[in-house]
Design a protein around this motif. Structure first.
Motif, PDB file in Angstrom:
ATOM      1  N   ARG A 133      -1.816  -7.604   4.880  1.00 43.49           N
ATOM      2  CA  ARG A 133      -1.273  -6.617   3.933  1.00 43.49           C
ATOM      3  C   ARG A 133      -1.848  -6.898   2.560  1.00 43.49           C
ATOM      4  O   ARG A 133      -2.182  -8.031   2.246  1.00 43.49           O
ATOM      5  CB  ARG A 133       0.258  -6.709   3.855  1.00 43.49           C
ATOM      6  CG  ARG A 133       1.032  -6.585   5.132  1.00 43.49           C
ATOM      7  CD  ARG A 133       1.309  -5.210   5.548  1.00 43.49           C
ATOM      8  NE  ARG A 133       1.930  -4.423   4.498  1.00 43.49           N
ATOM      9  CZ  ARG A 133       2.577  -3.320   4.724  1.00 43.49           C
ATOM     10  NH1 ARG A 133       2.698  -2.872   5.939  1.00 43.49           N
ATOM     11  NH2 ARG A 133       3.076  -2.627   3.733  1.00 43.49           N
ATOM     12  N   GLU A 134      -1.924  -5.848   1.760  1.00 46.83           N
ATOM     13  CA  GLU A 134      -2.387  -6.006   0.396  1.00 46.83           C
ATOM     14  C   GLU A 134      -1.233  -5.676  -0.543  1.00 46.83           C
ATOM     15  O   GLU A 134      -0.551  -4.671  -0.361  1.00 46.83           O
ATOM     16  CB  GLU A 134      -3.579  -5.095   0.104  1.00 46.83           C
ATOM     17  CG  GLU A 134      -4.202  -5.345  -1.247  1.00 46.83           C
ATOM     18  CD  GLU A 134      -5.500  -4.585  -1.438  1.00 46.83           C
ATOM     19  OE1 GLU A 134      -6.554  -5.236  -1.478  1.00 46.83           O
ATOM     20  OE2 GLU A 134      -5.427  -3.349  -1.535  1.00 46.83           O
ATOM     21  N   GLU A 176       0.811  -1.219   0.000  1.00 47.37           N
ATOM     22  CA  GLU A 176       0.000   0.000   0.000  1.00 47.37           C
ATOM     23  C   GLU A 176       0.845   1.271   0.000  1.00 47.37           C
ATOM     24  O   GLU A 176       0.417   2.316  -0.483  1.00 47.37           O
ATOM     25  CB  GLU A 176      -0.933   0.033   1.226  1.00 47.37           C
ATOM     26  CG  GLU A 176      -1.957  -1.072   1.259  1.00 47.37           C
ATOM     27  CD  GLU A 176      -1.556  -2.219   2.179  1.00 47.37           C
ATOM     28  OE1 GLU A 176      -0.372  -2.317   2.583  1.00 47.37           O
ATOM     29  OE2 GLU A 176      -2.420  -3.051   2.476  1.00 47.37           O
ATOM     30  N   ASP A 177       2.047   1.201   0.554  1.00 49.52           N
ATOM     31  CA  ASP A 177       2.940   2.366   0.639  1.00 49.52           C
ATOM     32  C   ASP A 177       3.898   2.433  -0.547  1.00 49.52           C
ATOM     33  O   ASP A 177       4.864   3.189  -0.505  1.00 49.52           O
ATOM     34  CB  ASP A 177       3.743   2.312   1.945  1.00 49.52           C
ATOM     35  CG  ASP A 177       2.848   2.282   3.171  1.00 49.52           C
ATOM     36  OD1 ASP A 177       1.766   2.922   3.128  1.00 49.52           O
ATOM     37  OD2 ASP A 177       3.212   1.614   4.155  1.00 49.52           O
ATOM     38  N   ASP A 178       3.649   1.645  -1.573  1.00 46.77           N
ATOM     39  CA  ASP A 178       4.474   1.558  -2.777  1.00 46.77           C
ATOM     40  C   ASP A 178       5.903   1.073  -2.495  1.00 46.77           C
ATOM     41  O   ASP A 178       6.839   1.407  -3.211  1.00 46.77           O
ATOM     42  CB  ASP A 178       4.494   2.880  -3.552  1.00 46.77           C
ATOM     43  CG  ASP A 178       4.842   2.652  -5.021  1.00 46.77           C
ATOM     44  OD1 ASP A 178       4.476   1.584  -5.552  1.00 46.77           O
ATOM     45  OD2 ASP A 178       5.489   3.528  -5.629  1.00 46.77           O
ATOM     46  N   ASN A 179       6.052   0.285  -1.424  1.00 46.05           N
ATOM     47  CA  ASN A 179       7.329  -0.382  -1.165  1.00 46.05           C
ATOM     48  C   ASN A 179       7.357  -1.623  -2.043  1.00 46.05           C
ATOM     49  O   ASN A 179       6.471  -2.472  -1.956  1.00 46.05           O
ATOM     50  CB  ASN A 179       7.463  -0.789   0.301  1.00 46.05           C
ATOM     51  CG  ASN A 179       7.491   0.412   1.216  1.00 46.05           C
ATOM     52  OD1 ASN A 179       8.085   1.434   0.883  1.00 46.05           O
ATOM     53  ND2 ASN A 179       6.831   0.301   2.358  1.00 46.05           N
ATOM     54  N   ARG A 180       8.378  -1.722  -2.878  1.00 46.75           N
ATOM     55  CA  ARG A 180       8.448  -2.835  -3.836  1.00 46.75           C
ATOM     56  C   ARG A 180       9.413  -3.908  -3.363  1.00 46.75           C
ATOM     57  O   ARG A 180      10.445  -3.610  -2.774  1.00 46.75           O
ATOM     58  CB  ARG A 180       8.850  -2.315  -5.210  1.00 46.75           C
ATOM     59  CG  ARG A 180       7.774  -1.436  -5.798  1.00 46.75           C
ATOM     60  CD  ARG A 180       8.188  -0.850  -7.124  1.00 46.75           C
ATOM     61  NE  ARG A 180       7.138   0.006  -7.632  1.00 46.75           N
ATOM     62  CZ  ARG A 180       6.555  -0.147  -8.806  1.00 46.75           C
ATOM     63  NH1 ARG A 180       6.916  -1.114  -9.611  1.00 46.75           N
ATOM     64  NH2 ARG A 180       5.603   0.670  -9.193  1.00 46.75           N
ATOM     65  N   ARG A 181       9.044  -5.140  -3.685  1.00 46.70           N
ATOM     66  CA  ARG A 181       9.878  -6.312  -3.395  1.00 46.70           C
ATOM     67  C   ARG A 181       9.831  -7.226  -4.593  1.00 46.70           C
ATOM     68  O   ARG A 181       8.829  -7.306  -5.286  1.00 46.70           O
ATOM     69  CB  ARG A 181       9.341  -7.093  -2.192  1.00 46.70           C
ATOM     70  CG  ARG A 181       9.386  -6.378  -0.900  1.00 46.70           C
ATOM     71  CD  ARG A 181       8.677  -7.121   0.215  1.00 46.70           C
ATOM     72  NE  ARG A 181       8.999  -8.541   0.285  1.00 46.70           N
ATOM     73  CZ  ARG A 181       8.383  -9.383   1.097  1.00 46.70           C
ATOM     74  NH1 ARG A 181       7.418  -8.973   1.884  1.00 46.70           N
ATOM     75  NH2 ARG A 181       8.717 -10.654   1.119  1.00 46.70           N
TER      76      ARG A 181
END
Length: 161
Positions: free
Chosen positions: A149-150, A99-104
């Motif tokens: 989490r989404e 949701e916070d645009d943290n990418r993995r």
């Protein structure tokens, strides 16, 4: 053991086989030699080398048995042969964003070859189960210990054949 298939990549299977071969061909004969030498030293009840060697041999044999069972149950799946590359299946490398645009970036691999530090998650982990069958742009909810989490699937890739 469960009745689920033990999916594994070719490189993961090779790693299991290499560990088995090294333990069986190198480590076990060394231990047997040490135990034989220690047994020849007399009273075994107070012989630390003998007692410790037998304990280590039991541990090594237990590991060899586990590796053997996992290799026998393994279903080797080469992700490079995946015909539908638009969805997440075994062996996919997936980029996700929360949701916070943290990418993995995660790679879905067999449970025996999972390594979270390297971005390899086991096929039966909660996040992998949530991502199965997803396409780019799909939103997936994952129940994690820290809460739900989404994630949005940003990209999907497979190795080339």
């Amino acid at each position: 053991m469960t009745n689920r298939p033990n999916y594994i990549t070719p490189s993961g299977y090779s790693a299991l086989k290499a560990e088995y071969d090294a333990l069986f061909a190198e480590e076990r004969p060394k231990l047997v030699e040490i135990i034989s030498w220690a047994a020849g030293n007399g009273d075994r009840s107070e012989n630390g080398d003998y007692i410790y060697g037998r304990k280590k041999l039991r541990e090594l044999d237990r590991r060899l048995g586990w590796l053997s069972r996992r290799m026998n149950a393994a279903k080797v799946v080469d992700p490079a042969n995946q015909p539908d590359r638009s969805r997440v299946f075994f062996g996919a490398t997936v980029e996700i964003a929360d949701e916070d645009d943290n990418r993995r970036t995660l790679m879905l691999v067999g449970d025996d070859e999972a390594d979270a530090g390297k971005g390899k998650v086991g096929w039966n982990s909660p996040i992998a189960r949530a991502l199965r069958g997803a396409s780019v742009g799909d939103l997936r909810r994952v129940a994690l210990p820290a809460g739900e989490r989404e994630y949005e699937v940003m990209a999907i890739a497979y190795p080339d054949a």
